[in-house]
Motif scaffolding. Structure first.
Motif, PDB file in Angstrom:
ATOM      1  N   GLU A 126       3.020  15.267  -2.714  1.00 48.75           N
ATOM      2  CA  GLU A 126       3.391  14.204  -3.643  1.00 48.75           C
ATOM      3  C   GLU A 126       3.883  12.967  -2.900  1.00 48.75           C
ATOM      4  O   GLU A 126       4.572  13.066  -1.874  1.00 48.75           O
ATOM      5  CB  GLU A 126       4.501  14.685  -4.578  1.00 48.75           C
ATOM      6  N   GLY A 127       3.535  11.809  -3.413  1.00 54.68           N
ATOM      7  CA  GLY A 127       4.094  10.579  -2.887  1.00 54.68           C
ATOM      8  C   GLY A 127       5.394  10.242  -3.586  1.00 54.68           C
ATOM      9  O   GLY A 127       5.726  10.795  -4.634  1.00 54.68           O
ATOM     10  N   THR A 128       6.125   9.319  -3.012  1.00 56.52           N
ATOM     11  CA  THR A 128       7.361   8.853  -3.637  1.00 56.52           C
ATOM     12  C   THR A 128       7.010   7.865  -4.750  1.00 56.52           C
ATOM     13  O   THR A 128       5.898   7.317  -4.791  1.00 56.52           O
ATOM     14  CB  THR A 128       8.247   8.155  -2.609  1.00 56.52           C
ATOM     15  N   PRO A 129       7.932   7.606  -5.645  1.00 58.76           N
ATOM     16  CA  PRO A 129       7.681   6.577  -6.662  1.00 58.76           C
ATOM     17  C   PRO A 129       7.324   5.226  -6.038  1.00 58.76           C
ATOM     18  O   PRO A 129       6.480   4.494  -6.566  1.00 58.76           O
ATOM     19  CB  PRO A 129       9.002   6.509  -7.430  1.00 58.76           C
ATOM     20  N   GLU A 130       7.950   4.910  -4.901  1.00 56.07           N
ATOM     21  CA  GLU A 130       7.654   3.644  -4.234  1.00 56.07           C
ATOM     22  C   GLU A 130       6.231   3.630  -3.696  1.00 56.07           C
ATOM     23  O   GLU A 130       5.538   2.601  -3.765  1.00 56.07           O
ATOM     24  CB  GLU A 130       8.647   3.419  -3.088  1.00 56.07           C
ATOM     25  N   GLN A 131       5.769   4.742  -3.172  1.00 59.75           N
ATOM     26  CA  GLN A 131       4.401   4.818  -2.667  1.00 59.75           C
ATOM     27  C   GLN A 131       3.396   4.691  -3.805  1.00 59.75           C
ATOM     28  O   GLN A 131       2.365   4.010  -3.673  1.00 59.75           O
ATOM     29  CB  GLN A 131       4.184   6.122  -1.894  1.00 59.75           C
ATOM     30  N   HIS A 132       3.650   5.360  -4.907  1.00 62.98           N
ATOM     31  CA  HIS A 132       2.746   5.240  -6.065  1.00 62.98           C
ATOM     32  C   HIS A 132       2.711   3.808  -6.577  1.00 62.98           C
ATOM     33  O   HIS A 132       1.645   3.294  -6.936  1.00 62.98           O
ATOM     34  CB  HIS A 132       3.184   6.201  -7.171  1.00 62.98           C
ATOM     35  N   ALA A 133       3.864   3.165  -6.616  1.00 62.23           N
ATOM     36  CA  ALA A 133       3.906   1.776  -7.071  1.00 62.23           C
ATOM     37  C   ALA A 133       3.108   0.875  -6.131  1.00 62.23           C
ATOM     38  O   ALA A 133       2.382  -0.029  -6.586  1.00 62.23           O
ATOM     39  CB  ALA A 133       5.360   1.302  -7.157  1.00 62.23           C
ATOM     40  N   LEU A 134       3.209   1.122  -4.826  1.00 64.51           N
ATOM     41  CA  LEU A 134       2.462   0.331  -3.858  1.00 64.51           C
ATOM     42  C   LEU A 134       0.960   0.519  -4.039  1.00 64.51           C
ATOM     43  O   LEU A 134       0.197  -0.461  -4.042  1.00 64.51           O
ATOM     44  CB  LEU A 134       2.866   0.736  -2.440  1.00 64.51           C
ATOM     45  N   VAL A 135       0.520   1.767  -4.181  1.00 63.12           N
ATOM     46  CA  VAL A 135      -0.912   2.038  -4.374  1.00 63.12           C
ATOM     47  C   VAL A 135      -1.431   1.334  -5.625  1.00 63.12           C
ATOM     48  O   VAL A 135      -2.476   0.682  -5.612  1.00 63.12           O
ATOM     49  CB  VAL A 135      -1.167   3.552  -4.448  1.00 63.12           C
ATOM     50  N   THR A 136      -0.700   1.454  -6.709  1.00 62.23           N
ATOM     51  CA  THR A 136      -1.134   0.844  -7.963  1.00 62.23           C
ATOM     52  C   THR A 136      -1.207  -0.675  -7.847  1.00 62.23           C
ATOM     53  O   THR A 136      -2.207  -1.299  -8.231  1.00 62.23           O
ATOM     54  CB  THR A 136      -0.179   1.240  -9.104  1.00 62.23           C
ATOM     55  N   GLU A 137      -0.171  -1.268  -7.298  1.00 63.44           N
ATOM     56  CA  GLU A 137      -0.127  -2.725  -7.171  1.00 63.44           C
ATOM     57  C   GLU A 137      -1.198  -3.236  -6.215  1.00 63.44           C
ATOM     58  O   GLU A 137      -1.911  -4.206  -6.513  1.00 63.44           O
ATOM     59  CB  GLU A 137       1.258  -3.148  -6.674  1.00 63.44           C
ATOM     60  N   ALA A 138      -1.338  -2.586  -5.068  1.00 65.80           N
ATOM     61  CA  ALA A 138      -2.273  -3.057  -4.040  1.00 65.80           C
ATOM     62  C   ALA A 138      -3.720  -2.912  -4.488  1.00 65.80           C
ATOM     63  O   ALA A 138      -4.540  -3.814  -4.272  1.00 65.80           O
ATOM     64  CB  ALA A 138      -2.037  -2.304  -2.734  1.00 65.80           C
ATOM     65  N   THR A 139      -4.057  -1.777  -5.109  1.00 65.51           N
ATOM     66  CA  THR A 139      -5.444  -1.584  -5.545  1.00 65.51           C
ATOM     67  C   THR A 139      -5.799  -2.550  -6.666  1.00 65.51           C
ATOM     68  O   THR A 139      -6.877  -3.168  -6.642  1.00 65.51           O
ATOM     69  CB  THR A 139      -5.684  -0.133  -5.990  1.00 65.51           C
ATOM     70  N   LYS A 140      -4.920  -2.725  -7.623  1.00 66.68           N
ATOM     71  CA  LYS A 140      -5.222  -3.640  -8.724  1.00 66.68           C
ATOM     72  C   LYS A 140      -5.396  -5.073  -8.219  1.00 66.68           C
ATOM     73  O   LYS A 140      -6.309  -5.790  -8.668  1.00 66.68           O
ATOM     74  CB  LYS A 140      -4.128  -3.570  -9.787  1.00 66.68           C
ATOM     75  N   GLU A 141      -4.546  -5.489  -7.299  1.00 67.05           N
ATOM     76  CA  GLU A 141      -4.651  -6.850  -6.778  1.00 67.05           C
ATOM     77  C   GLU A 141      -5.954  -7.032  -6.003  1.00 67.05           C
ATOM     78  O   GLU A 141      -6.642  -8.064  -6.132  1.00 67.05           O
ATOM     79  CB  GLU A 141      -3.457  -7.155  -5.872  1.00 67.05           C
ATOM     80  N   ALA A 142      -6.322  -6.042  -5.200  1.00 68.45           N
ATOM     81  CA  ALA A 142      -7.580  -6.123  -4.448  1.00 68.45           C
ATOM     82  C   ALA A 142      -8.779  -6.181  -5.400  1.00 68.45           C
ATOM     83  O   ALA A 142      -9.725  -6.945  -5.176  1.00 68.45           O
ATOM     84  CB  ALA A 142      -7.703  -4.930  -3.511  1.00 68.45           C
ATOM     85  N   TYR A 143      -8.731  -5.380  -6.448  1.00 62.31           N
ATOM     86  CA  TYR A 143      -9.830  -5.381  -7.420  1.00 62.31           C
ATOM     87  C   TYR A 143      -9.945  -6.730  -8.121  1.00 62.31           C
ATOM     88  O   TYR A 143     -11.051  -7.248  -8.323  1.00 62.31           O
ATOM     89  CB  TYR A 143      -9.613  -4.281  -8.461  1.00 62.31           C
ATOM     90  N   ARG A 144      -8.809  -7.302  -8.507  1.00 63.39           N
ATOM     91  CA  ARG A 144      -8.849  -8.599  -9.197  1.00 63.39           C
ATOM     92  C   ARG A 144      -9.464  -9.670  -8.297  1.00 63.39           C
ATOM     93  O   ARG A 144     -10.287 -10.478  -8.745  1.00 63.39           O
ATOM     94  CB  ARG A 144      -7.440  -9.007  -9.635  1.00 63.39           C
ATOM     95  N   GLN A 145      -9.064  -9.683  -7.045  1.00 65.28           N
ATOM     96  CA  GLN A 145      -9.616 -10.679  -6.121  1.00 65.28           C
ATOM     97  C   GLN A 145     -11.105 -10.461  -5.903  1.00 65.28           C
ATOM     98  O   GLN A 145     -11.892 -11.418  -5.904  1.00 65.28           O
ATOM     99  CB  GLN A 145      -8.866 -10.617  -4.794  1.00 65.28           C
ATOM    100  N   ALA A 146     -11.497  -9.208  -5.708  1.00 65.92           N
ATOM    101  CA  ALA A 146     -12.904  -8.915  -5.443  1.00 65.92           C
ATOM    102  C   ALA A 146     -13.775  -9.259  -6.648  1.00 65.92           C
ATOM    103  O   ALA A 146     -14.840  -9.892  -6.503  1.00 65.92           O
ATOM    104  CB  ALA A 146     -13.068  -7.446  -5.073  1.00 65.92           C
ATOM    105  N   TYR A 147     -13.315  -8.858  -7.840  1.00 63.67           N
ATOM    106  CA  TYR A 147     -14.144  -9.134  -9.014  1.00 63.67           C
ATOM    107  C   TYR A 147     -14.167 -10.625  -9.320  1.00 63.67           C
ATOM    108  O   TYR A 147     -15.179 -11.164  -9.787  1.00 63.67           O
ATOM    109  CB  TYR A 147     -13.671  -8.346 -10.234  1.00 63.67           C
TER     110      TYR A 147
END
Length: 237
Positions: A126-147
């Motif tokens: 399991e990841g920490t809550p902070e790690q999950h928050a980082l994954v969610t934020e980073a992936t969404k931001e990368a997707y928005r920029q790419a799209y």
């Protein structure tokens, strides 16, 4: 078009010519010749032992006389692993010929994030809550920029096959995948993790999600074959 984020996969058995009886008549031709055709409509329950024997002793060809076609919608990185299995036939949607929908994969909160151990025998915890928050934020931001870059190129008249180059493998794609029961068992033996399996496998969780849904669909149409596969510790014949 609004960007969609999701963490699941879609798997549907859209057509099939598969039953336990297919295994029986195919196997019996070796001893009965053309009279084995009488077994096409045989009651598989009366031949449960034959199916178990074939599975146990790895007489695999009788399991090839079936076809199953699945519709799969999953992230592109799942398809790249999937297509290592060359015993399937594939047709995937094309970014050259259609505008790709902005649907992207974000790991669910229950997705384990941290890798421990050695390659080939590693595990995830399991990841920490902070790690999950980082994954969610980073992936969404990368997707928005790419799209956003993809859309700007399309709006400027750039060809779809060029514009798609900026899109990440977390983008969802769709395909049809067709196989026989023997090929499917080989896929399941490698792409699901079971503690009681004869040969342990450590698949990436996202392709395992697809495999689990495919297995449920297959078990419903070939229950005796599936039960024999399980009883023989998930070794493909």
């Amino acid at each position: 078009m609004e960007i969609c984020f999701r963490s699941g996969v879609t798997v549907e058995l859209v057509k099939h010519a598969a039953s336990d009886a297919d295994v029986i008549w195919a196997a019996r031709v070796s001893t009965k010749g053309e009279s084995s055709l009488a077994d096409v409509e045989a009651d598989p329950e009366r031949s449960r032992g034959l199916i178990n024997f074939l599975m146990r002793d790895r007489h695999g060809t009788p399991f090839e006389h079936s076809t199953l076609t699945f519709y799969v919608r999953a992230p592109i990185f799942v398809f790249r692993e999937f297509m290592r299995h060359r015993t399937f036939s594939y047709n995937e949607e094309s970014g050259r010929y259609r505008e790709l929908e902005p649907e992207f994969y974000v790991p669910a909160p229950e997705r384990k994030l941290v890798q421990v151990g050695k390659p080939g025998r590693y595990d995830f915890v399991e990841g920490t809550p902070e790690q999950h928050a980082l994954v969610t934020e980073a992936t969404k931001e990368a997707y928005r920029q790419a799209y956003g870059a993809y859309r700007r190129m399309l709006d400027a008249g750039i060809a779809r096959e060029v514009a798609r180059t900026v899109l990440p493998v977390g983008l969802y794609s769709s395909m049809y995948a067709t196989c026989n029961a023997r090929a499917l068992m080989n896929f399941l033996s490698l792409r699901t993790r079971r503690e009681d399996a004869a040969f342990p496998s450590f698949p990436q969780r996202e392709i395992e999600m697809v495999a689990e849904r495919m297995e449920r669909e297959w078990a419903a149409v070939m229950p005796l074959t599936h039960a024999a596969f399980e009883a023989n510790r998930r070794v493909a014949p």
